[in-house]
Each structure stands twice: as structure tokens, then as C-alpha cells.
Scaffold this motif. Structure first.
Motif, short mmCIF file in Angstrom:
data_model
loop_
_atom_site.label_atom_id
_atom_site.label_comp_id
_atom_site.label_asym_id
_atom_site.label_seq_id
_atom_site.Cartn_x
_atom_site.Cartn_y
_atom_site.Cartn_z
N THR A 89 0.83 -1.22 0.00
CA THR A 89 0.00 0.00 0.00
C THR A 89 0.87 1.27 0.00
OG1 THR A 89 -0.17 0.01 2.41
CG2 THR A 89 -1.93 -1.12 1.20
N TYR A 90 2.11 1.16 0.51
CA TYR A 90 2.96 2.36 0.51
C TYR A 90 4.22 2.19 -0.35
CZ TYR A 90 4.81 -0.28 4.56
OH TYR A 90 5.29 -1.25 5.40
N ALA A 91 4.34 1.04 -1.01
CA ALA A 91 5.54 0.81 -1.84
C ALA A 91 5.78 1.93 -2.86
CB ALA A 91 5.44 -0.54 -2.53
N PRO A 92 4.74 2.50 -3.48
CA PRO A 92 5.01 3.57 -4.46
C PRO A 92 5.65 4.81 -3.84
CG PRO A 92 2.76 2.73 -4.70
CD PRO A 92 3.30 2.16 -3.43
N LEU A 93 5.57 4.95 -2.51
CA LEU A 93 6.09 6.17 -1.86
C LEU A 93 7.51 6.00 -1.35
CD1 LEU A 93 2.98 6.89 0.42
CD2 LEU A 93 3.50 7.92 -1.80
N VAL A 94 7.98 4.75 -1.31
CA VAL A 94 9.25 4.46 -0.63
C VAL A 94 10.29 3.96 -1.63
CG1 VAL A 94 10.31 3.02 1.19
CG2 VAL A 94 7.97 3.84 1.47
N SER A 95 11.50 4.51 -1.55
CA SER A 95 12.55 3.98 -2.43
C SER A 95 13.32 2.88 -1.68
CB SER A 95 13.49 5.11 -2.87
OG SER A 95 14.15 5.60 -1.75
N ARG A 96 14.31 2.30 -2.31
CA ARG A 96 15.11 1.27 -1.64
C ARG A 96 15.90 1.94 -0.52
NH1 ARG A 96 11.83 -0.89 -3.36
NH2 ARG A 96 11.62 -2.51 -4.91
N VAL A 97 16.02 1.26 0.60
CA VAL A 97 16.61 1.91 1.77
C VAL A 97 17.89 1.21 2.25
CG1 VAL A 97 14.40 2.85 2.56
CG2 VAL A 97 15.13 0.60 3.38
N ASP A 98 18.70 1.98 2.98
CA ASP A 98 19.95 1.46 3.54
C ASP A 98 19.70 0.81 4.90
OD1 ASP A 98 21.93 2.84 1.60
OD2 ASP A 98 20.57 4.44 2.23
N LEU A 99 18.65 1.27 5.58
CA LEU A 99 18.34 0.73 6.90
C LEU A 99 16.83 0.53 7.02
CD1 LEU A 99 19.06 0.07 9.91
CD2 LEU A 99 18.84 2.52 10.37
N LEU A 100 16.48 -0.67 7.44
CA LEU A 100 15.08 -0.98 7.75
C LEU A 100 14.99 -1.14 9.26
CD1 LEU A 100 12.17 -1.94 7.07
CD2 LEU A 100 13.13 -4.19 6.55
N TYR A 101 14.14 -0.33 9.88
CA TYR A 101 14.05 -0.30 11.35
C TYR A 101 12.61 -0.55 11.74
CZ TYR A 101 14.54 1.62 16.11
OH TYR A 101 14.55 1.79 17.47
N GLN A 102 12.40 -1.47 12.67
CA GLN A 102 11.03 -1.73 13.10
C GLN A 102 10.90 -1.75 14.62
OE1 GLN A 102 8.33 -4.74 11.17
NE2 GLN A 102 8.26 -5.60 13.23
N ASP A 103 9.92 -1.02 15.11
CA ASP A 103 9.60 -1.00 16.55
C ASP A 103 8.08 -1.06 16.67
OD1 ASP A 103 9.47 -0.64 19.27
OD2 ASP A 103 10.05 1.47 19.23
N ILE A 104 7.57 -2.27 16.54
CA ILE A 104 6.12 -2.48 16.54
C ILE A 104 5.79 -3.57 17.56
CG2 ILE A 104 4.30 -3.59 15.19
CD1 ILE A 104 5.15 -2.00 12.81
N ALA A 105 4.94 -3.22 18.52
CA ALA A 105 4.60 -4.20 19.56
C ALA A 105 3.43 -5.07 19.09
CB ALA A 105 4.24 -3.46 20.84
N GLN A 106 3.73 -6.01 18.21
CA GLN A 106 2.69 -6.88 17.65
C GLN A 106 3.14 -8.33 17.77
OE1 GLN A 106 -0.25 -6.27 15.98
NE2 GLN A 106 -0.20 -4.06 16.11
N LYS A 107 2.19 -9.23 17.84
CA LYS A 107 2.52 -10.66 17.89
C LYS A 107 3.34 -11.07 16.66
CE LYS A 107 0.17 -15.13 18.39
NZ LYS A 107 1.22 -15.72 19.21
N GLU A 108 2.96 -10.55 15.50
CA GLU A 108 3.59 -10.95 14.24
C GLU A 108 4.74 -10.03 13.85
OE1 GLU A 108 2.77 -13.68 12.95
OE2 GLU A 108 0.83 -14.13 13.84
N GLN A 109 5.54 -9.59 14.82
CA GLN A 109 6.60 -8.62 14.54
C GLN A 109 7.57 -9.10 13.45
OE1 GLN A 109 8.42 -7.08 18.43
NE2 GLN A 109 6.79 -8.41 19.10
N VAL A 110 7.95 -10.36 13.55
CA VAL A 110 8.96 -10.86 12.60
C VAL A 110 8.36 -10.96 11.19
CG1 VAL A 110 10.58 -12.71 12.08
CG2 VAL A 110 10.10 -12.11 14.45
N LYS A 111 7.15 -11.48 11.12
CA LYS A 111 6.48 -11.59 9.80
C LYS A 111 6.35 -10.22 9.15
CE LYS A 111 3.85 -15.85 9.86
NZ LYS A 111 4.36 -16.38 11.13
N ILE A 112 5.99 -9.21 9.96
CA ILE A 112 5.80 -7.86 9.40
C ILE A 112 7.12 -7.33 8.85
CG2 ILE A 112 5.25 -5.46 9.97
CD1 ILE A 112 3.14 -6.52 11.95
#
Ligand code: SAM
Length: 182
Positions: A89-112
Motif C-alpha cells: 500500500t505504501y511501496a510507491p512512496l518508498v525507495s530502496r533503503v539502507d536501513l530498515l528499522y522496526q519497533d512495533i509491539a505486535q505478535k507478528e513482529q517478525v512476519k511484518i
């Protein structure tokens, strides 16, 4: 905020905690970063002082209001109101990145985070702030972390390093790894 020094407390930011513990990543002025779980922009606003562009994804409307205020001050933050579990849903807005950072308190954190891996350049770094209690409240944090590491290895990530943030954030592990060069 420009021209003034701010204190970045390790209790308020897992990334700050990681730096306090001596394992924070090097962030360069040219770096493009995809940040999943931006909340009201506390950590994002600090990263913005060092990075090139930050794509800040947040799902909840309330913190988004404050995030937009931060974006008015820090012009290199691009706010993305979206569900990180639906990266197309947001891929058209984002270019390829040097760092992917995630801080999400969800059961499926790794899958996300794995769903978002295609945004990461080969050779780029992934930082997953794993809140083990959100994955399973009754399981041992070490076991949850070890399962997460296995999933990341199976997905082709390498050079995995785990830093426990317990001193500042109970039952949280920072998992840092690399996407291999093709
Ligand atoms: N990283 C922030 C900081 O250090 O300033 C704190 C993040 S807070 C622990 C987790 C955030 O992830 C919350 O604001 C929550 O709304 C957001 N979140 C949870 N699930 C999400 C999802 N599927 N997509 C995007 N954001 C999500």
C-alpha cells in the motif's frame, strides 16, 4: 530544535538504549531509512538529525498527529499513515533503503518486518526491536528471540547480533542483521 542540543534518553527510545549499550548503528547523511512504528516521532526526530530521508510508517491516528508536527520541523521525514503489514500500500512512496528499522509491539513482529524486506538494499541493515512480551506473554524471552533469529536466518539475513535492552526496556531485544549482497 535546529541549533540546540537535545537529550536522547535511553528509557524513552530503544534506539537510544542501543547506543547507550554501545551497539547502535552508524547512520550517514546519505542514508535512506524505512522506519516501521514511528509513533509520535520521538526516535524518528533524532534519527532525522543524522540521516538523509526517513520514511516513517505509523498506523494509529493519535500519534500520527504529533508525527505530522515533527515532520513540519524536520523536512527529511516522510510520514506514511499505513499498516506496516501491508507494504504494497505504501511501496510507491518508498525507495530502496539502507536501513530498515522496526519497533512495533505486535505478535507478528517478525512476519511484518520480513514483508518489508524487499525495500532493503543488498548490503543494507535491518534492526528489529523485538518486544518479546507481545509475541507471547508466557514464553521465555530468550526462546522467543531465538525463534525470531531463526526466522531471520531462514529469510537469508546474516551477521545477526542480538543486544538485550533490559537495562532500559524490559524483555526487549535489538536484533541487528544484514541483507546479503547479491
Ligand atoms: N518507535 C517509536 C519511538 O521510539 O518513538 C515507538 C513505537 S511504539 C513502541 C509502537 C508503534 O507501532 C505504535 O505507535 C503503534 O501504533 C505502531 N504500530 C503497531 N502496529 C503497527 C502496524 N501494523 N503498522 C504500523 N504501525 C504500527
Amino acid at each position: 530544535m535546529a541549533g540546540s542540543l537535545r537529550i536522547w534518553p535511553p528509557e524513552r527510545s530503544k534506539l537510544a538504549a542501543l547506543y547507550y549499550l554501545g551497539s547502535g548503528p552508524e547512520i550517514c547523511a546519505s542514508d535512506q531509512i524505512l522506519y516501521l512504528g514511528a509513533a509520535s516521532g520521538t526516535t524518528v526526530s533524532f534519527i532525522a538529525d543524522y540521516a538523509g530521508v526517513i520514511y516513517a510508517v505509523e498506523i494509529a491516528p493519535e500519534p500520527l498527529v504529533m508525527l505530522l508536527e515533527v515532520c513540519n520541523i524536520k523536512k527529511n521525514i516522510i510520514p506514511i499513515p499505513a499498516d506496516a503489514a501491508l507494504p504494497l500500500t505504501y511501496a510507491p512512496l518508498v525507495s530502496r533503503v539502507d536501513l530498515l528499522y522496526q519497533d512495533i509491539a505486535q505478535k507478528e513482529q517478525v512476519k511484518i518486518v520480513l514483508k518489508n524486506l524487499f525495500f532493503l538494499k543488498p548490503g543494507g541493515s535491518l534492526i528489529l526491536m523485538l518486544k518479546t512480551r507481545s509475541v507471547a506473554s508466557q514464553q521465555e524471552p530468550e526462546e522467543i528471540c531465538s525463534n525470531a533469529v531463526s526466522e531471520l536466518l531462514n529469510a537469508g539475513l546474516a551477521e545477526i547480533k542480538v543486544t538485550w535492552l533490559n537495562k532500559y526496556h524490559r524483555d526487549h531485544a535489538a536484533i541487528i542483521c544484514k541483507k546479503l549482497e547479491k
